[in-house]
Design an enzyme around this catalytic site. Structure first.
Site, PDB file in Angstrom:
ATOM      1  N   ILE A  19       0.838  -1.205   0.000  1.00 53.35           N
ATOM      2  CA  ILE A  19       0.000   0.000   0.000  1.00 53.35           C
ATOM      3  C   ILE A  19       0.871   1.253   0.000  1.00 53.35           C
ATOM      4  O   ILE A  19       0.404   2.322  -0.352  1.00 53.35           O
ATOM      5  CB  ILE A  19      -0.972   0.041   1.199  1.00 53.35           C
ATOM      6  CG1 ILE A  19      -0.237   0.138   2.537  1.00 53.35           C
ATOM      7  CG2 ILE A  19      -1.909  -1.157   1.195  1.00 53.35           C
ATOM      8  CD1 ILE A  19      -1.153   0.563   3.694  1.00 53.35           C
ATOM      9  N   ASP A  20       2.148   1.132   0.389  1.00 53.33           N
ATOM     10  CA  ASP A  20       3.028   2.302   0.453  1.00 53.33           C
ATOM     11  C   ASP A  20       3.459   2.772  -0.932  1.00 53.33           C
ATOM     12  O   ASP A  20       3.925   3.895  -1.085  1.00 53.33           O
ATOM     13  CB  ASP A  20       4.277   1.985   1.283  1.00 53.33           C
ATOM     14  CG  ASP A  20       3.942   1.778   2.747  1.00 53.33           C
ATOM     15  OD1 ASP A  20       2.934   2.342   3.201  1.00 53.33           O
ATOM     16  OD2 ASP A  20       4.682   1.051   3.421  1.00 53.33           O
ATOM     17  N   GLY A  67       2.460   5.457   6.056  1.00 55.39           N
ATOM     18  CA  GLY A  67       3.543   5.788   5.135  1.00 55.39           C
ATOM     19  C   GLY A  67       4.751   6.304   5.882  1.00 55.39           C
ATOM     20  O   GLY A  67       4.864   7.494   6.133  1.00 55.39           O
TER      21      GLY A  67
END
Lengths: 406, 406
Positions: free
Chosen positions: B138-139, B182
């Site tokens: 997802i980063d 993040g």
């Protein structure tokens, strides 16, 4: 009856995913009646009522209204101001000056009380006014309502969140604490139970404000589940209180005894989850403990909405207008369950709803005070609407080991 | 080529909404090839590889696999264990014992490194093995990839969350801080920008880990927006750091100087948001300041998924098998943008991806370091997929005041 004059609508309290459905239901229905000279919307709830901040919704396109109906949060904006009698008296003067004859206020039990007081002002002044409260609240805490518009969509968010969290915690183990809104009523937190599909699915524990919360009991519950499954998913209502009725957040802070130099108040939204996580880490020695506070996501998240909730919110608005126009009535619209699953709408006296709070009934909470019953699942499931995705686990057989033969 | 033997698949690192699409893409494609004797899945990533904890996915129904593909989080479960060379050597021994000839590992840059080391072990032992890393995170921080599977769906969650939050804050005013995942790369936080539709929509400020965060500058930015609009919505990456590279969470804690009696560590997930909210309340004197930490919701929320992301995750898995089977290659599958919007998949050397981190390029961040550019919006929008709802505001004209005439 054909009392001629303007319609005025306002939205009060916290936003929901479907409060604009109710607004649009009222606007579109009211625009059909010839005795309605204009349809106004007050900006920022009672603040707009006091300051005559109105939009002329007669001049809004049907197309944009339908788009607004699908948009979460209060399109007329809102306020947390709770008006007293004097404030309500001023509101009445404004309604009279604008020849408002139909007043609709979409809100919770405080809003119902505002409608009640304004209505009494009108009666005392012998000013002919139809005043109707239309329900909304994600907390689902209005009496005489089977449930309230806004709850179903927020409950769907909570169920979808815990379904994902359960799978996430299954993948990476550990303890997860999800803090859900609900200061006095546990309905929203309880909806997390719909996330359980497979027998060992979480949430494994659910703590509601209707029951006293004991930290030692909580730690024992978590340990028992964690020892058995290697993970534990917990739903916690933000409003949980100890034996003396003191919020757990406050009592945990006291124990920890922070020297804050007068600066640090831990009333930020993440605090309860973080403090409970500290307890689990510190006292149970479990290293992977995570907490999330669902906060504002659960009431305004775009695109997470129950179709049943949408439809009922819309109908509650429509029916409010119909009851005011055709039956010449004041009151509070209520949703009543008539089957599995069907509802109808009734009007009750404003004072029957105003200022009162409904809590989870005992039959919805398990004996151990740490989960819900099947009766609650039967109650809540239809409200979440259709198309709720069902997660799937792999069921393939295990392979026999070669090097580390069992 | 027809190297005969077993296929083994594992999933590493944090779950995503579409990592099971990749798994199922690999399983279904691999089951078509006659040289594949079995398709195994390792439970809990490298832990399962070490301990021979395998499921026989050859004996899983296509129907259930398709349901699993739609389910968020890692169906084979995962682990945070980062194997060293010795660990990888043990893994290789297991692969050899089970006659595994095709090894697919779905994960981030650490997982790519594991594949690289295992592949080198095989080469040294002259054991014929195809080893392929398939991207997920997802980063969105894998080099040589335009973007990674999992990012689009998480970005969609962030955009939908901020769309709702923007409307909520519009209704009730105040300052809102949303903390997004993040640690080093700001791609996920930056996706909040897609929530802006109308000119005064939030997020009004976006802070990314690629730029130094200065608390005074932040307070000045918030004050400027709040003075103009009466509200301010801010997206903050959890990984923001000060001039010396120290995480802001740590530096704020130091300033506040808590006497914790050795008990209180504020590393729970809500802490950064709560501390920044304290700064805004205390130093700008704004009373309504709220913060939410999106936490685990953003990567596993059921039903919030980008169809583009789903399709690419699936194809990345399929193509991985095809490249191993038809072209007899090792490497890391990458996604490459070829148009607006189209992609293809290429295989690069494992060492080109392994252990490296991609950050937001300068052209995606505004000059003032507190928002993104249109170039970023052009980049990110297709990844969020179709059917993203567009919110609507009322546009009706204001009514002339009577009592409080302007």
């Amino acid at each position: 009856m054909s009392l001629a004059g303007k319609v005025l609508i306002a939205q009060g309290g916290g936003p929901t995913a479907v409060i604009n459905q109710t607004l649009v239901g009222i606007v579109l229905e009211a625009r059909k009646f010839p005795q309605v000279t204009k349809v106004y919307g007050a900006i920022k709830g009672v603040e707009g009522l006091l300051n005559e901040d109105f939009l002329d919704l007669t001049q809004e396109t049907t197309h944009n209204l339908e788009q607004v109906a699908l948009t979460p949060s209060s399109a007329l904006l809102s306020t947390r101001v709770k008006p007293d009698s004097k404030y309500c008296h001023e509101i009445f003067k404004v309604l009279k000056a604008h020849d408002v004859r139909y007043f609709f206020y979409i809100g919770g039990n405080d809003s119902a009380d505002t409608v009640r007081i304004v209505n009494e002002e009108a009666k005392m002044a012998k000013y002919d006014l139809r005043a109707i409260h239309v329900p909304k609240t994600i907390d689902n805490d209005l009496v005489l309502n089977d449930h309230t518009p806004g709850y179903g969509s927020a409950a769907r968010f909570v169920a979808q969140a815990f379904t994902g969290i359960n799978l996430d915690t299954r993948a990476l183990s550990g303890v997860y604490l999800g803090i859900v809104m609900g200061r006095n009523a546990g309905f929203l937190t309880a909806a997390s139970a719909i996330a359980q599909k497979y027998p060992d699915d979480g949430p494994h524990l659910i703590y509601l404000p209707e029951r006293k919360f004991n930290t030692d009991k909580f730690l024992g519950d978590v340990k028992r589940i964690y020892d058995r499954l290697g993970r534990c998913v917990v739903a916690v209502s933000e409003g949980i209180k100890d034996d003396s009725g003191i919020p757990i957040l406050a009592s945990l802070l006291k124990d920890i005894d922070i020297d804050s130099h007068g600066n640090l108040t831990l009333s930020g939204t993440g605090a309860l989850g973080d403090l409970l996580a500290q307890e689990v880490k510190g006292k149970l020695g479990i290293s992977r403990v995570r907490s999330d506070t669902f906060g504002y996501l659960q009431r305004s998240f775009l695109g997470c909405v129950s179709d049943v909730d949408q439809q009922e919110a819309r109908e509650a608005g429509e029916r409010a207008v119909q009851m005011a126009m055709w039956q010449d009535l004041d009151g509070s619209v209520t949703i009543n369950r008539t089957g599995f699953y069907s509802v109808d709408y009734r009007l009750v006296k404003l004072e029957e709803v105003a200022g009162k709070t409904k809590l989870m009934p005992d039959e919805y909470i398990n004996e151990d005070s740490n989960h819900v019953t099947d009766a609650f699942k039967y109650y809540v499931r239809p409200l979440l609407g259709s198309g709720l995705q069902s997660p799937a686990l792999l069921r393939a057989p295990k392979v026999t080991k070669i090097l580390r033969g069992e």
